[in-house]
Structure formats: structure tokens, C-alpha cells
Design a protein around this motif. Structure first.
Motif, PDB file in Angstrom:
ATOM      1  N   ALA A 129     -18.295  54.433 -24.584  1.00  0.00           N
ATOM      2  CA  ALA A 129     -19.253  54.955 -25.560  1.00  0.00           C
ATOM      3  C   ALA A 129     -19.517  56.576 -25.029  1.00  0.00           C
ATOM      4  N   VAL A 130     -19.644  57.064 -26.354  1.00  0.00           N
ATOM      5  CA  VAL A 130     -19.658  58.673 -25.819  1.00  0.00           C
ATOM      6  C   VAL A 130     -21.176  59.095 -26.511  1.00  0.00           C
ATOM      7  N   TYR A 131     -21.814  59.794 -25.730  1.00  0.00           N
ATOM      8  CA  TYR A 131     -23.160  60.299 -26.026  1.00  0.00           C
ATOM      9  C   TYR A 131     -22.952  61.756 -26.414  1.00  0.00           C
ATOM     10  N   ASN A 132     -23.267  61.979 -27.630  1.00  0.00           N
ATOM     11  CA  ASN A 132     -23.132  63.532 -28.292  1.00  0.00           C
ATOM     12  C   ASN A 132     -24.562  64.336 -28.089  1.00  0.00           C
ATOM     13  N   LYS A 133     -24.380  65.340 -27.635  1.00  0.00           N
ATOM     14  CA  LYS A 133     -25.657  66.171 -27.505  1.00  0.00           C
ATOM     15  C   LYS A 133     -26.351  66.726 -28.792  1.00  0.00           C
ATOM     16  N   GLN A 134     -25.250  66.860 -29.871  1.00  0.00           N
ATOM     17  CA  GLN A 134     -25.836  67.300 -31.211  1.00  0.00           C
ATOM     18  C   GLN A 134     -26.690  65.980 -31.943  1.00  0.00           C
ATOM     19  N   TYR A 135     -26.254  64.783 -31.903  1.00  0.00           N
ATOM     20  CA  TYR A 135     -26.875  63.837 -32.817  1.00  0.00           C
ATOM     21  C   TYR A 135     -27.299  62.472 -31.967  1.00  0.00           C
ATOM     22  N   SER A 136     -27.000  62.095 -30.905  1.00  0.00           N
ATOM     23  CA  SER A 136     -27.316  60.960 -29.960  1.00  0.00           C
ATOM     24  C   SER A 136     -28.444  61.044 -29.520  1.00  0.00           C
TER      25      SER A 136
END
Length: 464
Positions: free
Chosen positions: A98-105
Motif C-alpha cells: 500500500a502507498v500513502y500519498n501525502k496529497q490525499y491519504s
């Protein structure tokens, strides 16, 4: 309505691994986590591996990217619960992450044991009424589930090798927080670290004596006395880890530390925790007994009884170059047994290495008044101490008055030094002191002051 339903929907980890497009919300128990470090770009990176009842071996890696250090998750302990909103699922090589995106997660962290309020949340996190139920259900499952605690490729302290990376399953005994974010953790696994070669020359002892310990501070006696008296207590330091993340090592807990680096300084072992190290879940409940603890308990039941506290590296028996005024069946004690005892003028039989002698030259062993006085640096797997040879005890140790040449030969055998044709210590050959028996006792320098005690070698003789 669809977006509202999405907010209340968690995708189980097994199902989430098959999501090829879009974003998912997931919740799991933290099985393993790392430390924040710089990514290849301008971001910071943090790693966790999570599990739930649908997928617990090996769990789901979560790659977390964020702009600044203060936005990083701070998992206080493996076993805590973390939920993620709006993460994507990607395949990196053969591994699904899983990848956590700083823009929307967003994320929220909950204590493993109790509480419905997260102890840390990201800025975008939106708390929901049903979160409490999911957290409670996950706690209940994890408490009762016989979890596979991860890889078994963990080393013991007895397997340390300088310069190599290794994994360690150990108990945290104490964490010392010093000035400017400097800290040292004291950990133990019940085994004996291997004896090291001594590269410092005897002639250097006068101006650069071997250290008794690597830390620049001295621990309070009550802390030292709380440590086990058998097995090596390793020092763990950090390298390039932010101080805010160091309290993760909690005294009293068993932890699994991976990708550690091993160093030697003055013949003393040190473990380095780096940005690439990780902390893995280890059971700490009363119903579990970690493998190192089980092996330690078996060591205490070893027969014959008198060998139970001997250094593992001196078995089956220490060198015969010394003899002592104790019977062979008398039980050995460790140097930590001696140091932590509150008694004085009590005799102990120990197996040690003599790693240094001061004065280093045999011609200087007698003071101007003719009384022999020598300081020995003794070590076993538990600690190092200074111990003294005085007067008649010193004469007995060297088997009576001897020439400087004979004394030098005996000294070299005691400290494991190689000598050249002139009797001088070889320049490029490290010393490897043998394990020897000695008799020790403690005595006060200031009556009643335990801190003022000094240790005396007596009832011990070097064989001719």
C-alpha cells in the motif's frame, strides 16, 4: 451517498492486495515498523507492515511519504493499531504494497491495549463513529490470535561478528537519555558475547587505558543492580535517527530489532541502530516466554551446578595457567555478581580474562617502598572491572620474588601478548587473553560506602 459509504468502509487486507485501481481504506495491527529517513527525492519515507485476521503472514507493507519529519507517523510500539484512509495498492517487484500519498491519504494510530481515541492523527484524518468498533474488534482478534512473530533469522549476542549486519531478539533493560538527543539502550538476551582481540598495546595503558565501558556516563548503582548478572548486556546507540523516535524502545519489553550494525571499541561490543533498522513485534504477555528467555532458563539448570555461571566461551574449563585456593566443585560467580553484591570481605571464584595490566613494565611492579601493587583490568561477558594485586597477594600471584624477565614472561602469558626475541610485545599482533580462574573480594575504601569499594585479587597463583 457513495462517498459517505466509502468513508465507513474498510477493505480487509487480503482483499485490498487485489485492488488494482482506486483508493482503499485499511486498518491493521502494526507488525513491524522502521524509522523515518530521506527518500531519493525531497520527501521523507516511513515503513510499516500491518496485519489483520484475513492476512497475517507476512502482512501488508505500507510505504508512507510525507513532506516534513513532524508529519511522520510515530508508532509507539509494534502491536499498536493504525488505520489508513485513501491509500493506493501497487506492486513493487514481487511484493504488493500500500502507498500513502501525502496529497490525499491520512492515518490514525491507536494504542494496542485500550482507548478509543487515537494517540496520533494526520492533518487530513476524519474520525468516524464506527472507527471505535473496528479498533475494538481488531484488538480482540489480535489478543487471542497465536500470531507468527516473523522471521527466525535472529542472532544471539554470542554470535556477534564485527562489521556485520544482524538481527537481535532481546529484552530492553534500560534507556538512558543524555544531552543533545544522545541516548543509549541497554539490552540483553541471556547469552555471552564473544571475547574480542585487544589491539591496544600494554605500553598505551598508562596514557590511554582500556575503557571499562563505552558510554561517557556512569549508571547509578540501583540501575546496574537491576541488570541480570549472567549474560552480556549490550549497548545500543543510534545513528542518524531523530531523538523523538528513540523512546520506542521501552524498558522491560522484549523486542526484535533487524538490520543492526555491530561494532567493537576497545574490545567492547556495541550495537548501532540506523535509519534502515526496524522494530518487529514480539509477544510480551505473561503466557509467552521468548526463546532467548527459555534458553537462559535452561542454562541456569545446567549440570554440574558449579559450571552454570561460567562464561560460555571458557567451557569446558578455563586455562590452567592459574590455580586458586578454591576447590574445583566450588561454584563460579560472574563479575556482575561481585559488582552488584552489597557484601564486603566475601570471597568469589571467577573466570575472567586479564585484558590489561598497570604498570605495564615488570620493573615497575614494586613501589619505592618495595611493596608490590598492580592494577589488573578484568573482564567476563557481564562487565569489566579494575582489580588490584597488593603485597603478599601479589607475591603469591607471581609465585614469589622473580626477575623482571620472568615476570614479563608470566605477564605476557596472562594477557595473551606475543613477545619478540627481546621480550617486548609484538607491534602488529593483537592480544588474546586466555580465560583464567581468580579469587576476588571487595573491600571498602570509605567504610560503609558501596561506591568506594575496590576489588582485590587474592588466593591466586600463576603456574610456572
Amino acid at each position: 451517498m457513495s462517498s459517505m459509504r466509502d468513508l465507513y468502509h474498510f477493505t480487509k487486507i487480503r482483499a485490498a492486495r487485489n485492488v488494482k485501481r482506486g483508493k482503499v481504506n485499511i486498518i491493521g495491527v502494526v507488525l513491524e515498523h522502521g524509522f523515518p529517513r530521506k527518500s531519493k527525492g525531497t520527501d521523507w519515507y516511513y515503513f510499516v507492515r500491518i496485519i489483520d485476521e484475513t492476512y497475517h503472514d507476512p502482512g501488508l507493507p505500507v510505504q508512507i511519504f510525507f513532506e516534513t519529519m513532524d508529519r511522520s507517523p510515530r508508532v509507539l510500539s509494534p502491536g499498536d493499531i493504525i488505520q489508513f484512509q485513501s491509500v493506493t495498492v501497487k506492486v513493487f517487484g514481487d511484493e504488493v504494497s500500500a502507498v500513502y500519498n501525502k496529497q490525499y491519504s491520512s492515518f490514525a494510530l491507536y494504542d494496542a491495549r485500550d482507548g478509543s481515541v487515537p494517540y496520533q492523527t494526520s492533518q487530513r484524518f476524519r474520525e468516524r463513529d464506527l472507527d471505535k468498533r473496528f479498533v475494538t474488534d481488531l484488538r480482540r482478534w489480535f489478543r487471542d490470535f497465536p500470531i507468527d512473530e516473523g522471521p527466525n533469522n535472529f542472532s544471539f549476542a554470542r554470535q556477534l561478528t564485527e562489521g556485520e549486519h544482524f538481527n537481535l531478539f532481546c529484552k530492553v533493560l534500560y534507556v538512558y537519555e543524555g544531552a543533545e538527543g544522545q541516548w543509549t539502550a541497554f539490552v540483553w538476551d541471556g547469552s555471552d558475547a564473544p571475547p574480542a582481540l585487544i589491539h591496544k598495546k600494554l605500553l598505551e595503558e598508562m596514557h590511554q587505558p582500556l575503557a571499562l565501558h563505552m558510554e561517557s556516563f556512569s549508571l547509578a548503582r540501583d540501575i546496574v543492580c537491576s541488570f541480570p548478572t549472567l549474560g552480556t548486556v549490550l549497548r545500543v546507540i543510534s545513528q542518524d535517527i531523530e531523538p523523538d523516535f528513540l523512546p520506542l524502545l521501552r524498558a522491560g519489553n522484549w523486542v526484535k530489532l533487524t538490520n543492526l550494525m555491530c561494532e567493537l571499541h576497545d574490545g567492547l561490543w556495541r550495537v548501532v541502530l540506523t535509519q534502515y533498522s526496524r522494530i518487529h513485534y514480539a509477544s510480551n504477555g505473561d503466557q509467552f516466554k521468548p526463546q532467548p528467555q527459555r534458553l537462559y532458563d535452561e542454562r541456569l539448570l545446567r549440570n554440574p551446578r558449579n559450571l552454570r555461571r561460567m562464561p560460555q566461551w571458557s567451557l569446558p574449563w578455563p586455562s590452567r595457567i592459574t590455580e586458586v585456593d578454591f576447590d574445583d566443585d566450588c561454584e563460579f560467580r560472574t563479575l556482575m555478581d561481585v559488582v552488584t553484591s552489597t557484601e564486603v570481605m566475601v570471597s568469589y571464584k571467577c573466570v575472567v580474562r586479564v585484558v590489561s595490566v598497570l604498570p605495564c613494565r615488570a620493573m615497575d611492579y614494586n613501589y619505592p617502598n618495595g611493596i608490590l601493587r598492580i592494577r589488573l583490568t578484568l573482564e567476563d561477558p557481564t562487565t569489566r572491572i579494575h582489580a588490584f594485586l597488593y603485597a603478599e597477594d601479589g607475591l603469591k600471584f607471581f609465585n614469589g620474588p622473580s626477575s623482571d624477565e620472568v615476570l614479563s614472561t608470566k605477564r605476557n602469558a596472562l594477557v595473551g601478548a606475543s613477545a619478540n626475541i627481546d621480550g617486548e610485545e609484538e607491534e602488529d599482533t593483537p592480544r588474546n587473553p586466555p580465560w583464567v580462574q581468580v579469587c576476588l573480594r571487595a573491600q571498602y575504601q570509605i567504610e560503609g560506602d558501596l561506591e568506594s569499594r575496590e576489588y582485590i585479587v587474592f588466593g591466586t597463583k600463576l603456574r610456572d
